[in-house]
Scaffold this motif. Structure first.
Motif, short mmCIF file in Angstrom:
data_model
loop_
_atom_site.label_atom_id
_atom_site.label_comp_id
_atom_site.label_asym_id
_atom_site.label_seq_id
_atom_site.Cartn_x
_atom_site.Cartn_y
_atom_site.Cartn_z
N ALA A 122 0.82 -1.22 0.00
CA ALA A 122 0.00 0.00 0.00
C ALA A 122 0.85 1.26 0.00
N GLY A 123 2.17 1.12 -0.05
CA GLY A 123 3.06 2.26 0.07
C GLY A 123 2.77 3.40 -0.89
N LEU A 124 2.62 3.08 -2.16
CA LEU A 124 2.36 4.12 -3.17
C LEU A 124 1.08 4.87 -2.86
N LEU A 125 0.02 4.14 -2.52
CA LEU A 125 -1.27 4.80 -2.27
C LEU A 125 -1.21 5.65 -1.01
N PHE A 126 -0.47 5.23 0.01
CA PHE A 126 -0.28 6.07 1.19
C PHE A 126 0.36 7.40 0.81
N SER A 127 1.43 7.33 0.02
CA SER A 127 2.13 8.56 -0.40
C SER A 127 1.21 9.49 -1.17
N LEU A 128 0.45 8.93 -2.10
CA LEU A 128 -0.47 9.75 -2.90
C LEU A 128 -1.55 10.37 -2.02
N GLY A 129 -2.02 9.61 -1.03
CA GLY A 129 -3.03 10.15 -0.12
C GLY A 129 -2.51 11.31 0.69
#
Length: 263
Positions: free
Chosen positions: A157-164
């Motif tokens: 989920a790392g990418l989506l956390f950063s985008l959020g």
């Protein structure tokens, strides 16, 4: 004294151990896990009653749209997977057979695996925060980010956390939302420098994303082929390699200016 067996009797005698071996093979546990599309969660909202992303030390934006992290559900590490289970899954598009070692660390107990996944999630959250704040030019000493996602482990989920985090702090950089109001899903690990990594299971994750309303799916570029394999109708793939290029792709998608890569 020995008697000679007739051919039919010889075949019958030889067939007995072969049949026994086949029966054993059919019901013996195999080193595989059976996976299927799992839950998704909007990192811009709540999960099980708690905000996924909480920010202090800087004003957070009200956001529209969704950024949904995706998961797969696999048989537990101590589940016995037999040959009939494997054969059944080969002929289904909503399931996949994966080597157990690709899903769980080899040789660990269930509790050790759970602890390992929790550690990976914590490391992923820390890297996601560093990558997002670094992209925005903010100091982690001034801006505090708390990430909370119940019952989910691992780093994907790392990418989506950063985008959020970026969407809550800066949106598209021009007052708009990074999502453009869409339901956008995706997967991918993130390094502190913003590099996006492959994760596995993307064909199942695209199905979970479409099921939960996504029209766009962000996929690590190296896994484009896997994502196309069982791509649900109405889901657009955008390949990603870095956090910076991912944000650029989403801004181009929102504004209609610039090119949006495709698999």
């Amino acid at each position: 004294m020995f008697s000679r067996l007739t051919r039919p009797r010889a075949i019958a005698v030889c067939a007995l151990p072969v049949a026994a071996l086949l029966a054993t093979a059919v019901f013996a546990p195999l080193p595989f896990s059976v996976a299927q599309p799992g839950m998704t969660a909007n990192v811009l909202g709540e999960n099980k009653g708690a905000e996924v992303i909480t920010i202090s030390g800087a004003p957070a934006r009200d956001t529209r749209g969704q950024l949904r992290m995706t998961t797969i559900e696999a048989t537990s590490p101590d589940t016995r997977v037999s040959l009939p289970d494997v054969i059944d899954s080969w002929f289904r598009t909503d399931q996949a057979v994966m080597p157990r070692d690709a899903v769980y660390p080899n040789g660990d107990s269930v509790k050790e695996i759970e602890r390992h996944n929790e550690e990976q999630m914590k490391e992923s959250q820390d890297a996601a925060t560093q990558a997002a704040l670094g992209y925005l030019g903010l100091n982690a000493k001034d801006v505090k980010v708390s990430l909370k996602l119940a019952d989910v482990g691992g780093p994907s989920a790392g990418l989506l956390f950063s985008l959020g985090i970026i969407d809550k702090l800066d949106g598209d950089g021009s007052g708009g939302d990074l999502t453009g109001g869409r339901v956008i899903a995706g997967t991918g690990t993130i390094a502190a420098d913003g590099t996006v990594g492959a994760v596995g299971g993307v064909a199942l994750k695209t199905q979970a994303a479409r099921r939960d309303g996504a029209s766009v799916f962000l996929v690590p570029k190296a896994e484009c082929g896997d994502a196309r394999a069982e791509l649900p109708k109405g889901l657009r793939l955008i390949p990603v390699t870095t956090l910076k290029s991912t944000v650029s792709s989403l801004v181009a998608l929102e504004t209609g200016k610039g090119s949006v890569p495709s698999c």
